[in-house]
Scaffold this motif. Structure first.
Motif, mmCIF file in Angstrom:
data_model
loop_
_atom_site.group_PDB
_atom_site.id
_atom_site.type_symbol
_atom_site.label_atom_id
_atom_site.label_comp_id
_atom_site.label_asym_id
_atom_site.label_seq_id
_atom_site.Cartn_x
_atom_site.Cartn_y
_atom_site.Cartn_z
ATOM 1 N N ARG A 84 0.825 -1.213 0.000
ATOM 2 C CA ARG A 84 0.000 0.000 0.000
ATOM 3 C C ARG A 84 0.859 1.262 0.000
ATOM 4 N NH1 ARG A 84 -5.082 0.176 3.870
ATOM 5 N NH2 ARG A 84 -5.276 2.069 2.618
ATOM 6 N N ILE A 85 1.930 1.266 0.781
ATOM 7 C CA ILE A 85 2.812 2.432 0.808
ATOM 8 C C ILE A 85 3.470 2.630 -0.554
ATOM 9 C CG2 ILE A 85 4.976 3.325 1.773
ATOM 10 C CD1 ILE A 85 4.132 2.077 4.450
ATOM 11 N N ALA A 86 3.896 1.525 -1.162
ATOM 12 C CA ALA A 86 4.532 1.620 -2.473
ATOM 13 C C ALA A 86 3.584 2.224 -3.501
ATOM 14 C CB ALA A 86 4.994 0.239 -2.930
ATOM 15 N N ARG A 87 2.336 1.796 -3.445
ATOM 16 C CA ARG A 87 1.359 2.274 -4.426
ATOM 17 C C ARG A 87 0.855 3.676 -4.100
ATOM 18 N NH1 ARG A 87 -3.330 -1.628 -6.418
ATOM 19 N NH2 ARG A 87 -1.648 -2.225 -7.819
ATOM 20 N N GLU A 88 0.464 3.904 -2.854
ATOM 21 C CA GLU A 88 -0.209 5.156 -2.490
ATOM 22 C C GLU A 88 0.755 6.310 -2.226
ATOM 23 O OE1 GLU A 88 -2.704 4.115 0.797
ATOM 24 O OE2 GLU A 88 -3.730 2.522 -0.315
ATOM 25 N N THR A 89 1.951 6.015 -1.699
ATOM 26 C CA THR A 89 2.912 7.077 -1.390
ATOM 27 C C THR A 89 3.879 7.329 -2.541
ATOM 28 O OG1 THR A 89 2.800 6.558 0.969
ATOM 29 C CG2 THR A 89 4.701 7.844 0.225
ATOM 30 N N PHE A 90 4.331 6.243 -3.174
ATOM 31 C CA PHE A 90 5.355 6.386 -4.209
ATOM 32 C C PHE A 90 4.818 6.180 -5.626
ATOM 33 C CE2 PHE A 90 7.685 5.350 -0.322
ATOM 34 C CZ PHE A 90 8.657 6.339 -0.328
ATOM 35 N N GLY A 91 3.525 5.856 -5.751
ATOM 36 C CA GLY A 91 2.918 5.756 -7.068
ATOM 37 C C GLY A 91 3.349 4.563 -7.893
ATOM 38 N N ILE A 92 3.780 3.476 -7.245
ATOM 39 C CA ILE A 92 4.186 2.267 -7.967
ATOM 40 C C ILE A 92 2.929 1.479 -8.343
ATOM 41 C CG2 ILE A 92 5.599 0.187 -7.918
ATOM 42 C CD1 ILE A 92 7.170 2.806 -7.709
ATOM 43 N N GLU A 93 2.689 1.290 -9.620
ATOM 44 C CA GLU A 93 1.459 0.619 -10.056
ATOM 45 C C GLU A 93 1.569 -0.901 -9.954
ATOM 46 O OE1 GLU A 93 0.253 1.894 -13.890
ATOM 47 O OE2 GLU A 93 0.079 3.994 -13.335
ATOM 48 N N ARG A 94 2.746 -1.442 -10.237
ATOM 49 C CA ARG A 94 2.912 -2.894 -10.234
ATOM 50 C C ARG A 94 3.413 -3.349 -8.872
ATOM 51 N NH1 ARG A 94 6.020 -3.841 -16.026
ATOM 52 N NH2 ARG A 94 4.488 -2.781 -17.325
ATOM 53 N N VAL A 95 2.503 -3.782 -8.038
ATOM 54 C CA VAL A 95 2.859 -4.298 -6.719
ATOM 55 C C VAL A 95 2.184 -5.648 -6.522
ATOM 56 C CG1 VAL A 95 3.149 -1.997 -5.712
ATOM 57 C CG2 VAL A 95 0.937 -3.148 -5.539
ATOM 58 N N VAL A 96 2.816 -6.487 -5.733
ATOM 59 C CA VAL A 96 2.210 -7.772 -5.382
ATOM 60 C C VAL A 96 2.632 -8.110 -3.962
ATOM 61 C CG1 VAL A 96 4.120 -9.105 -6.387
ATOM 62 C CG2 VAL A 96 1.900 -10.191 -6.043
#
Length: 222
Positions: A84-96
């Motif tokens: 969630r931090i990767a996506r919401e804070t840093f804008g990383i779209e590809r997370v798993v």
């Protein structure tokens, strides 16, 4: 691309080795320095001692230039928080995120966080989320001419009917996994972000399948 892996157990170390061998740059975060001993000799990636949900650790792992992140520690909560931090804070779209509890995995899928439950986890499954443009057969018949491939629906095709991705006599959309739930009415559906498509294809038609998923040239130019 640059990929951040959180967790350097057997899973994280295996992914790090595979991704670096493919030419990607890799950063590995683990709270235990001794975990890095699992990495192969000569590993060239960035090593960060700490937690994946620590923003400073993520910055040290150069997440700001990353194209993808996988959280594969032994803790469900840590993995989801990191994703969630990767996506919401840093804008990383590809997370798993790796999840041990399949029931929780389904909940997180519906919240928009791609997850892989441990009972069905393989390095190849996680790799398909990190590198959705890569077409890798997951099954072939005895002759090797008929393949089954899994492909994450590209964002630019969300909102389009999935039956448009079929090529008569060459490919067949067999099923789609949406929010963790497999569906057999794939050809009747409109694509949604995060759909995992299961496609039967003749081996000689793989190039045409890649073309179907490619970003239109006009959008590439812009």
């Amino acid at each position: 691309m640059h990929i951040v892996l959180v967790g350097c157990g057997r899973v994280g170390a295996g992914l790090a080795q595979t991704l670096e061998a493919q030419g990607h740059t890799v950063a590995v975060i683990d709270k235990l320095r001794r975990a890095f001993k699992r990495l192969p000799a000569g590993f060239k990636g960035i090593l960060v001692e700490g937690n994946g949900f620590d923003k400073q650790c993520l910055i040290e792992a150069q997440i700001e230039r990353a194209g993808a992140l996988a959280a594969v520690t032994s803790g469900d909560n840590s993995n989801v928080l990191t994703a969630r931090i990767a996506r919401e804070t840093f804008g990383i779209e590809r997370v798993v995120a790796r999840i041990y509890d399949p029931r929780r995995a389904e909940i997180y899928q519906r919240l928009g966080i791609p997850t892989v439950a441990t009972v069905t986890w393989t390095v190849d499954q996680v790799e398909r989320w990190l590198l959705p443009e890569k077409i890798a057969p997951v099954w072939s018949d005895a002759s090797g001419t008929l393949l089954m491939i899994d492909r994450v629906l590209p964002d630019h095709l969300a909102g389009s009917r999935l039956d448009q991705l079929e090529l008569p006599g060459r490919t067949r959309l067999v099923a789609v996994t949406r929010a963790g739930v497999p569906r057999l009415d794939a050809a009747e559906l409109v694509g949604q972000e995060g759909d995992l498509l299961h496609i039967a294809v003749q081996k000689e038609s793989l190039t045409q399948v890649e073309a179907l998923f490619a970003l239109p040239q006009a959008q590439v130019a812009s």
